[in-house]
Design a protein around this motif. Structure first.
Motif, PDB file in Angstrom:
ATOM      1  N   ALA A  23      -5.863   5.219  29.857  1.00 46.83           N
ATOM      2  CA  ALA A  23      -6.801   5.094  30.981  1.00 46.83           C
ATOM      3  C   ALA A  23      -8.204   4.746  30.509  1.00 46.83           C
ATOM      4  O   ALA A  23      -8.946   4.048  31.198  1.00 46.83           O
ATOM      5  CB  ALA A  23      -6.835   6.406  31.768  1.00 46.83           C
ATOM      6  N   THR A  24      -8.550   5.218  29.315  1.00 49.15           N
ATOM      7  CA  THR A  24      -9.896   4.942  28.792  1.00 49.15           C
ATOM      8  C   THR A  24     -10.028   3.463  28.443  1.00 49.15           C
ATOM      9  O   THR A  24     -10.985   2.795  28.834  1.00 49.15           O
ATOM     10  CB  THR A  24     -10.148   5.791  27.530  1.00 49.15           C
ATOM     11  N   LEU A  25      -9.013   2.954  27.741  1.00 45.09           N
ATOM     12  CA  LEU A  25      -9.070   1.552  27.322  1.00 45.09           C
ATOM     13  C   LEU A  25      -8.958   0.624  28.527  1.00 45.09           C
ATOM     14  O   LEU A  25      -9.598  -0.428  28.583  1.00 45.09           O
ATOM     15  CB  LEU A  25      -7.958   1.258  26.308  1.00 45.09           C
ATOM     16  N   LYS A  26      -8.150   1.050  29.527  1.00 47.17           N
ATOM     17  CA  LYS A  26      -7.963   0.230  30.727  1.00 47.17           C
ATOM     18  C   LYS A  26      -9.294   0.092  31.485  1.00 47.17           C
ATOM     19  O   LYS A  26      -9.683  -1.000  31.893  1.00 47.17           O
ATOM     20  CB  LYS A  26      -6.908   0.904  31.614  1.00 47.17           C
ATOM     21  N   LEU A  46     -16.044   4.243  27.985  1.00 46.92           N
ATOM     22  CA  LEU A  46     -15.407   4.314  26.669  1.00 46.92           C
ATOM     23  C   LEU A  46     -16.061   5.368  25.778  1.00 46.92           C
ATOM     24  O   LEU A  46     -17.284   5.463  25.720  1.00 46.92           O
ATOM     25  CB  LEU A  46     -15.479   2.940  25.992  1.00 46.92           C
ATOM     26  N   GLY A  47     -15.215   6.094  25.073  1.00 41.82           N
ATOM     27  CA  GLY A  47     -15.729   7.078  24.122  1.00 41.82           C
ATOM     28  C   GLY A  47     -16.051   6.406  22.807  1.00 41.82           C
ATOM     29  O   GLY A  47     -15.289   6.517  21.849  1.00 41.82           O
ATOM     30  N   GLU A  48     -17.176   5.707  22.790  1.00 43.91           N
ATOM     31  CA  GLU A  48     -17.537   4.945  21.588  1.00 43.91           C
ATOM     32  C   GLU A  48     -19.045   5.005  21.411  1.00 43.91           C
ATOM     33  O   GLU A  48     -19.780   4.601  22.319  1.00 43.91           O
ATOM     34  CB  GLU A  48     -17.087   3.490  21.786  1.00 43.91           C
ATOM     35  N   ALA A 108      -7.762   8.014  13.932  1.00 47.36           N
ATOM     36  CA  ALA A 108      -7.203   9.344  14.203  1.00 47.36           C
ATOM     37  C   ALA A 108      -6.035   9.236  15.179  1.00 47.36           C
ATOM     38  O   ALA A 108      -5.138  10.080  15.198  1.00 47.36           O
ATOM     39  CB  ALA A 108      -8.290  10.252  14.771  1.00 47.36           C
ATOM     40  N   LYS A 109      -6.056   8.190  15.984  1.00 51.51           N
ATOM     41  CA  LYS A 109      -4.965   7.986  16.946  1.00 51.51           C
ATOM     42  C   LYS A 109      -3.644   7.849  16.196  1.00 51.51           C
ATOM     43  O   LYS A 109      -2.632   8.430  16.575  1.00 51.51           O
ATOM     44  CB  LYS A 109      -5.258   6.731  17.771  1.00 51.51           C
ATOM     45  N   GLN A 110      -3.671   7.081  15.104  1.00 50.26           N
ATOM     46  CA  GLN A 110      -2.425   6.945  14.339  1.00 50.26           C
ATOM     47  C   GLN A 110      -2.058   8.258  13.642  1.00 50.26           C
ATOM     48  O   GLN A 110      -0.867   8.562  13.486  1.00 50.26           O
ATOM     49  CB  GLN A 110      -2.526   5.822  13.296  1.00 50.26           C
ATOM     50  N   TYR A 132      -7.364  17.461  28.242  1.00 48.09           N
ATOM     51  CA  TYR A 132      -6.979  16.975  26.918  1.00 48.09           C
ATOM     52  C   TYR A 132      -7.303  15.488  26.802  1.00 48.09           C
ATOM     53  O   TYR A 132      -7.459  14.785  27.811  1.00 48.09           O
ATOM     54  CB  TYR A 132      -5.472  17.186  26.718  1.00 48.09           C
ATOM     55  N   TRP A 133      -7.351  15.028  25.585  1.00 49.72           N
ATOM     56  CA  TRP A 133      -7.593  13.593  25.367  1.00 49.72           C
ATOM     57  C   TRP A 133      -6.340  12.807  25.780  1.00 49.72           C
ATOM     58  O   TRP A 133      -5.214  13.175  25.433  1.00 49.72           O
ATOM     59  CB  TRP A 133      -7.935  13.318  23.899  1.00 49.72           C
ATOM     60  N   VAL A 134      -6.563  11.719  26.512  1.00 50.14           N
ATOM     61  CA  VAL A 134      -5.503  10.946  27.178  1.00 50.14           C
ATOM     62  C   VAL A 134      -4.249  10.691  26.338  1.00 50.14           C
ATOM     63  O   VAL A 134      -3.135  10.816  26.838  1.00 50.14           O
ATOM     64  CB  VAL A 134      -5.991   9.562  27.663  1.00 50.14           C
ATOM     65  N   CYS A 182     -14.543  18.980  22.320  1.00 47.19           N
ATOM     66  CA  CYS A 182     -13.432  18.436  23.118  1.00 47.19           C
ATOM     67  C   CYS A 182     -13.779  17.116  23.817  1.00 47.19           C
ATOM     68  O   CYS A 182     -14.838  16.977  24.412  1.00 47.19           O
ATOM     69  CB  CYS A 182     -13.030  19.481  24.161  1.00 47.19           C
ATOM     70  N   ASN A 183     -12.856  16.188  23.721  1.00 46.66           N
ATOM     71  CA  ASN A 183     -12.830  15.021  24.600  1.00 46.66           C
ATOM     72  C   ASN A 183     -11.763  15.354  25.630  1.00 46.66           C
ATOM     73  O   ASN A 183     -10.619  15.582  25.231  1.00 46.66           O
ATOM     74  CB  ASN A 183     -12.440  13.770  23.800  1.00 46.66           C
ATOM     75  N   PRO A 184     -12.050  15.489  26.910  1.00 48.89           N
ATOM     76  CA  PRO A 184     -13.161  14.938  27.675  1.00 48.89           C
ATOM     77  C   PRO A 184     -14.260  15.926  28.082  1.00 48.89           C
ATOM     78  O   PRO A 184     -15.187  15.511  28.765  1.00 48.89           O
ATOM     79  CB  PRO A 184     -12.449  14.501  28.959  1.00 48.89           C
ATOM     80  N   SER A 245     -14.686   7.285  13.352  1.00 50.46           N
ATOM     81  CA  SER A 245     -15.108   6.563  14.558  1.00 50.46           C
ATOM     82  C   SER A 245     -16.351   7.154  15.209  1.00 50.46           C
ATOM     83  O   SER A 245     -17.231   6.414  15.641  1.00 50.46           O
ATOM     84  CB  SER A 245     -13.984   6.582  15.596  1.00 50.46           C
ATOM     85  N   LYS A 246     -16.398   8.466  15.316  1.00 45.95           N
ATOM     86  CA  LYS A 246     -17.452   9.077  16.126  1.00 45.95           C
ATOM     87  C   LYS A 246     -18.663   9.467  15.283  1.00 45.95           C
ATOM     88  O   LYS A 246     -19.772   9.022  15.546  1.00 45.95           O
ATOM     89  CB  LYS A 246     -16.910  10.317  16.854  1.00 45.95           C
ATOM     90  N   GLY A 247     -18.459  10.266  14.263  1.00 44.86           N
ATOM     91  CA  GLY A 247     -19.576  10.798  13.480  1.00 44.86           C
ATOM     92  C   GLY A 247     -20.327   9.728  12.702  1.00 44.86           C
ATOM     93  O   GLY A 247     -21.514   9.879  12.388  1.00 44.86           O
ATOM     94  N   VAL A 380     -14.156  13.773  36.897  1.00 44.98           N
ATOM     95  CA  VAL A 380     -14.273  12.426  36.321  1.00 44.98           C
ATOM     96  C   VAL A 380     -14.975  12.572  34.972  1.00 44.98           C
ATOM     97  O   VAL A 380     -15.734  13.522  34.765  1.00 44.98           O
ATOM     98  CB  VAL A 380     -15.082  11.455  37.216  1.00 44.98           C
ATOM     99  N   ARG A 381     -14.709  11.621  34.075  1.00 45.77           N
ATOM    100  CA  ARG A 381     -15.375  11.686  32.771  1.00 45.77           C
ATOM    101  C   ARG A 381     -16.438  10.605  32.661  1.00 45.77           C
ATOM    102  O   ARG A 381     -16.171   9.435  32.966  1.00 45.77           O
ATOM    103  CB  ARG A 381     -14.372  11.497  31.623  1.00 45.77           C
ATOM    104  N   LEU A 382     -17.633  11.022  32.243  1.00 45.96           N
ATOM    105  CA  LEU A 382     -18.717  10.078  32.004  1.00 45.96           C
ATOM    106  C   LEU A 382     -19.119  10.184  30.536  1.00 45.96           C
ATOM    107  O   LEU A 382     -19.422  11.277  30.047  1.00 45.96           O
ATOM    108  CB  LEU A 382     -19.942  10.405  32.864  1.00 45.96           C
TER     109      LEU A 382
HETATM  110  N1  GLU Z   1     -11.146   8.011  22.327  1.00 50.77           N
HETATM  111  C1  GLU Z   1     -12.076   7.196  23.036  1.00 50.77           C
HETATM  112  C2  GLU Z   1     -12.094   7.599  24.487  1.00 50.77           C
HETATM  113  O1  GLU Z   1     -11.585   8.614  24.828  1.00 50.77           O
HETATM  114  C3  GLU Z   1     -11.814   5.730  22.795  1.00 50.77           C
HETATM  115  C4  GLU Z   1     -10.735   5.088  23.614  1.00 50.77           C
HETATM  116  C5  GLU Z   1      -9.376   5.522  23.206  1.00 50.77           C
HETATM  117  O2  GLU Z   1      -9.035   5.344  22.050  1.00 50.77           O
HETATM  118  O3  GLU Z   1      -8.708   6.070  24.076  1.00 50.77           O
HETATM  119  O4  GLU Z   1     -12.636   6.919  25.296  1.00 50.77           O
END
Ligand code: GLU
Ligand code: PMP
Length: 406
Positions: A23-26, A46-48, A108-110, A132-134, A182-184, A245-247, A380-382
């Motif tokens: 959903a984040t990338l979309k 986007l979390g970037e 970290a996704k991988q 939780y993160w998507v 935590c994300n989100p 990616s983040k730090g 909602v996440r901002l």
């Molecule tokens: N992790 C970030 C976010 O939550 C980047 C997008 C992703 O990899 O899902 O937006």
């Protein structure tokens, strides 16, 4: 061959059909497309980090290319990087790992995918602290296991308690995963909260604890970062996930890593050896510099995120109907906006978070992500990885748009 026969050959697997899109990338992609069409979209999707990668890290990558780091690396990562990661763990977390316990991956996704694929199978359950993160949910389901969500409400600062965790454990539970910061939600678990969860888990040795600490450096609590691996009695069951990616503002470099018990690290190397091999060689060389050089650029970014957090939370709290908590890490705010569900502006009816996000995107030209994808349909996440002027403008647009709803 008639067109029907041709169609029949185009069969996708149930695995991919059943998988939800990120959903984040979309949302980020939709915001890019609208921007390309000439709309002035403010994207909080986007979390970037908006910052560029610090100069000394980019220079290290250029030098690595000049020095011929253009080949495959060992699947687990360059030894030099794995040793630098061990140094980081000793320096920042007082944790001792050997280089063989570190596995470097393409983000970290991988790492999370390697872990789920290596540890979970049909019939297993994985406890996911929610919100939780998507990607946790989809990756766990892909491995054949069932995610079991344990939710912390906004009143409990979105943090699930040890008692809640305890009641979700069954004989089938093999994993527990969470992120802190935590994300989100931006929430950070305290030492006491983590200790209470560790105390529960110690009696269930079949459960591996996956602690996603990718936002370690983006912490406004004033306290040092705390990892659940710091509790000695549970350390041999914890996998720490972290990344660059983040730090270090290195999202595009695609580098993450785990520190794990040896048997799990070995399994992840085997898994990764069939999927992607090692991460990019010159990214890894630059990452050694990132970890071992002065961390001031990272802390400067955190200082700026802290200022933005203060501003953004204040402005968002002033929007009628927005219930906002005060996140103490990462760079997200996760307000409860359910006050607006059931309201309309004449042409748009808002039934849920998805509707509200669509409305804000097309009417207010602000992109956010629905809380649905994070296990909290009331929110909602901002992401506040934008400058303060853009944040002020975004809140102004959101405010104007929601005030038209009645
Ligand atoms: N992790 C970030 C976010 O939550 C980047 C997008 C992703 O990899 O899902 O937006
Ligand atoms: N974990 C969390 C909590 C995240 O927010 C993200 C998104 N960046 C990741 C893991 C994956 O990060 P990456 O693949 O960019 O290292």
């Amino acid at each position: 061959m008639n067109s029907n026969t041709a169609m029949n050959h185009q069969r996708l697997s149930d695995r991919i059909i059943n998988m939800g899109e990120s959903a984040t990338l979309k949302m980020a992609q939709l915001a890019r497309e609208l921007t390309a069409q000439g709309h002035k979209i403010i994207s909080l999707s986007l979390g970037e980090p908006d910052f560029d990668t610090p100069e000394h890290i980019k220079k290290a990558a250029s030098k690595a290319l000049e020095d011929g780091y253009t080949k495959y690396t060992p699947v687990a990562g360059l030894l030099e990087l794995r040793q630098a990661i061990c140094t980081k763990f000793e320096r920042d977390n007082k944790l001792k790992y050997t280089a063989t316990q570190i596995v470097v991956s393409n983000g970290a996704k991988q790492c999370i995918a390697n872990l789920s694929m290596s540890l979970l199978q049909e019939g297993d359950e994985a406890i996911v602290l929610s919100p939780y993160w998507v990607s946790y949910k989809e990756i766990i389901e892909l491995s054949g296991a069932v995610p079991v969500f344990v939710k912390g409400s906004i009143e409990q600062d979105f943090k699930a308690t040890a008692a809640q965790v305890s009641s979700a454990i069954t004989a089938n539970t093999r994993m527990l995963i969470f992120s802190s910061p935590c994300n989100p939600t931006g929430s950070v678990f305290t030492r006491e909260e983590l200790k209470a969860i560790a105390d529960v888990l110690v009696d269930h040795p079949q459960i591996t604890i996956v602690s996603d600490e990718i936002y370690e450096y983006i912490n406004f609590t004033g306290e040092p970062h705390i990892s659940i691996a710091e509790f000695d009695f549970i350390k041999d069951r914890v996998v720490i996930v972290n990344g660059f990616s983040k730090g270090f503002a290195m999202t595009g470099w695609r580098l993450g890593y785990i520190a794990a018990p040896q048997w799990i690290a070995d399994a992840c190397v085997k898994m990764q050896g069939q999927f992607t091999s090692g991460a990019a060689s010159f990214s890894q060389k630059a990452a050694v510099t990132a970890l071992l050089a002065d961390l001031t650029p990272s802390f400067k970014m955190t200082e700026e995120f802290h200022k933005r957090r203060d501003l953004f939370v204040k402005l968002l709290s002033e929007i009628p109907g927005f219930k906002v908590n005060n996140p103490t890490g990462a760079f997200y705010v996760f307000p409860d906006v359910s006050y607006y569900y059931g309201k309309a502006d004449g042409s748009h009816k808002i039934n849920n978070a998805d509707d509200l996000c669509d409305y804000l995107l097309y009417t207010g030209h602000v992109a956010l992500v629905s809380g649905d994808a994070f296990g909290a349909p009331e929110c909602v996440r901002l992401s506040y990885s934008l400058g303060q002027e853009d944040l002020r403008e975004a809140v102004k647009r959101i405010r104007e748009a929601v005030l038209k709803l009645s």
